[in-house]
Each structure stands twice: as structure tokens, then as C-alpha cells.
Design a protein around this motif. Sequence first.
Motif, PDB file in Angstrom:
ATOM      1  N   LEU A  25      70.719 113.981  16.111  1.00 41.71           N
ATOM      2  CA  LEU A  25      71.641 112.911  16.483  1.00 41.71           C
ATOM      3  C   LEU A  25      73.045 113.447  16.767  1.00 41.71           C
ATOM      4  CD1 LEU A  25      70.458 110.068  14.110  1.00 41.71           C
ATOM      5  CD2 LEU A  25      70.453 110.043  16.604  1.00 41.71           C
ATOM      6  N   MET A  26      73.449 114.495  16.085  1.00 42.18           N
ATOM      7  CA  MET A  26      74.748 115.117  16.382  1.00 42.18           C
ATOM      8  C   MET A  26      74.725 115.718  17.792  1.00 42.18           C
ATOM      9  SD  MET A  26      76.889 114.635  13.955  1.00 42.18           S
ATOM     10  CE  MET A  26      78.131 115.822  14.418  1.00 42.18           C
ATOM     11  N   LYS A  27      73.616 116.361  18.142  1.00 47.62           N
ATOM     12  CA  LYS A  27      73.484 116.912  19.492  1.00 47.62           C
ATOM     13  C   LYS A  27      73.490 115.794  20.531  1.00 47.62           C
ATOM     14  CE  LYS A  27      70.951 121.030  18.121  1.00 47.62           C
ATOM     15  NZ  LYS A  27      69.663 121.725  18.153  1.00 47.62           N
ATOM     16  N   ASP A  28      72.841 114.669  20.214  1.00 46.32           N
ATOM     17  CA  ASP A  28      72.832 113.520  21.113  1.00 46.32           C
ATOM     18  C   ASP A  28      74.245 112.997  21.343  1.00 46.32           C
ATOM     19  OD1 ASP A  28      70.090 113.671  21.297  1.00 46.32           O
ATOM     20  OD2 ASP A  28      69.695 111.901  20.043  1.00 46.32           O
ATOM     21  N   ARG A  29      75.046 112.985  20.269  1.00 48.68           N
ATOM     22  CA  ARG A  29      76.435 112.513  20.395  1.00 48.68           C
ATOM     23  C   ARG A  29      77.236 113.424  21.333  1.00 48.68           C
ATOM     24  NH1 ARG A  29      78.915 108.081  18.427  1.00 48.68           N
ATOM     25  NH2 ARG A  29      80.663 109.340  17.772  1.00 48.68           N
TER      26      ARG A  29
END
Length: 98
Positions: A25-29
Motif C-alpha cells: 500500500l505504501m508503494k501504491d501511494r
Amino acid sequence: LGEWPMAGADAGKQLKIKTSAVSRLMKDRVASDREIEGQKDRIGKVRSDPEKDEHDVAKQEEVLAEMVAGRADELCRLKDFALELDSVVELTKADLGS
């Protein structure tokens, strides 16, 4: 969040799953931030293109609004997964201490 017994391999597996989810999810952000910046650039190009009209600009702004709304959902999911990860860490600590 469920209270489940954390025993040995299960604790490690749960930690890995939750950590991977938060990392993803951090990469998605980060990817969303790049996409939003790209969309803002695209809107600027559409505005400066004499062949495009206000409808084209409005459509690109609508796409940007959808991206921003999706980013808010990503933040909510990230917070949820981070809380779950914290819970798993605390349960694992408690099991290791007993």
C-alpha cells in the motif's frame, strides 16, 4: 481485527502477510502521487492545446478528481492495515513473553 492465537510459524506468517500488505500500500501511494502529478501535467497540456476545448479540460479534471478520491481510499486502507500489523506485533510480543 480478530484475536487469534499466535504460535510459532503462524505468528511469523501473519507478520509477513501484514508487513507485505502495508509495504504494498505504501508503494501504491507513491505510484498514485506520480499518477496525480502526471494528470496535472496532462491538464496543463490540454489547456494550452488550441485544438482542445473546455469539455476536454473538464474531462481531464474529472479524471484527476477520481484519482484524488482513490488516494483518500488508499490512505484509509493503509491506516487499517497498519493497525492490523500493530495488533499482530503486540499479540506476538505477548505470546513471546508468556
